[in-house]
Design an enzyme around this catalytic site. Sequence first.
Site, short mmCIF file in Angstrom:
data_model
loop_
_atom_site.label_atom_id
_atom_site.label_comp_id
_atom_site.label_asym_id
_atom_site.label_seq_id
_atom_site.Cartn_x
_atom_site.Cartn_y
_atom_site.Cartn_z
N GLU A 76 1.12 -1.44 0.44
CA GLU A 76 0.32 -0.21 -0.20
C GLU A 76 1.21 1.16 -0.23
O GLU A 76 1.53 1.54 0.61
CB GLU A 76 -0.99 -0.47 1.26
CG GLU A 76 -1.50 1.01 1.08
CD GLU A 76 -3.14 1.35 2.48
OE1 GLU A 76 -3.86 2.09 2.59
OE2 GLU A 76 -3.49 -0.31 2.45
N LYS A 103 -8.21 -1.14 1.49
CA LYS A 103 -9.69 -1.58 2.44
C LYS A 103 -10.15 -2.58 1.32
O LYS A 103 -11.00 -2.29 0.36
CB LYS A 103 -10.58 -0.59 2.72
CG LYS A 103 -10.04 0.48 4.05
CD LYS A 103 -10.00 -0.30 4.97
CE LYS A 103 -8.96 -0.04 5.96
NZ LYS A 103 -8.85 -0.37 7.36
#
Length: 405
Positions: free
Chosen positions: A211, A227
């Site tokens: 990420e 997410k």
Amino acid sequence: MVHAHGLGDHSPVPPLGAPPGAPASCGARHHALRTFQWFRGDSGDPAELVTAFLEGNGLPVRKLGRTGDKDRPDGHGAICGASLYVSADAGCVMINATAGGPSPVPAVPDVYAVIWVHADVPSQGSTDDWELGSWHASWTPQEHAGAVQDVRDAIGRGDVYQVNVVGHASAPYTGNPAAALRRVAALPGARYGGVLAGPGGRWAIATASPETLVEVRDGRVITRPIKGTRPATAAGHRELLASAKERAEHIMIVDLERNDLARLPGTGPVRVDELFAVRRWSGLWQAESVVSAALDGDVGLAELLRAVCPGGSVTGAPKHAALDRIAALEPVGRGASMGGLGWIGHDHVDLGLSIRTVAVDGARVHAWAGGGITADSDPADEVAEAAAKAGPLRAALAGTVTGAA
């Protein structure tokens, strides 16, 4: 007290492979020229202090939106860039938010920067005399589930919309952890795979993070929040795409990241370049979006860190209220996890979020995992998801798998 060191002050060890986020063009030629460290409790603004340190070593961190010098000399002795690590606690200090409990890895600074030059670096070898003991969690599955329910209750009262809850575990070890840390960094899907070791080898961080916390390149600032998680199977792919709960949670964080970038002076318009794209990390599918904006030339690293730290996808919304709940619920601090870790170059910044990350301190190895909690979260499912995220890290450390799904 802030600590900045040159080569005469300590004996930095060669990197255990490439540092996180380092350009491929650097190869394996990283040699530490000097370092900076700041601990929670030290005086001063860590964002400004580390920016001044990097600027003083020739990196253009005061005007990030302008095109950097892409033609820096690539020979031996030339400063090729810097590694930068910023803990979640340091991020809280930067924005005057509630920090968590004491770090379970106090040897690791809360801000650490290394100036790298190109030089011949001795090989670290491949000896693996590492022996890993039994894992001990800082809370039980029942306590983790209780924290999830606490967040659901807070959402019901309107205190927060979402909170990321993170658990910690550690295990004793003996021997040299180098090979085990490289296995973690090599897990598939690790956009920021690498190892950063402290002076004298007193501590090290290995990350397999997929990420992007923040990237600045060619006049744009970019973040890529993740997410939503499912097993990397065909059924898991369908379930993730069809999950209204995961999509709602994801969009909340995308909105938070849009607001974070919009806080930077002179940026805009902020746009969502990609929404809820499913990508693979080790044996998991995860949903990722891309949020970006044009960056004004006079924005500096300190302003950038204050805008994005701690990362929205590992805090929640609203960010300050979520950090209050995190500090109240999590039994130990987040240590080396959930911060920023990556590269400061002459023409770009590229910091990953230190998820899927482990740390060693000479006696124990530490790992963290968690997930975002919304009103629809099931406590048992959230405990299982955290275990699924930690599983590849533990397996890589133990040497039982290479990280394939």
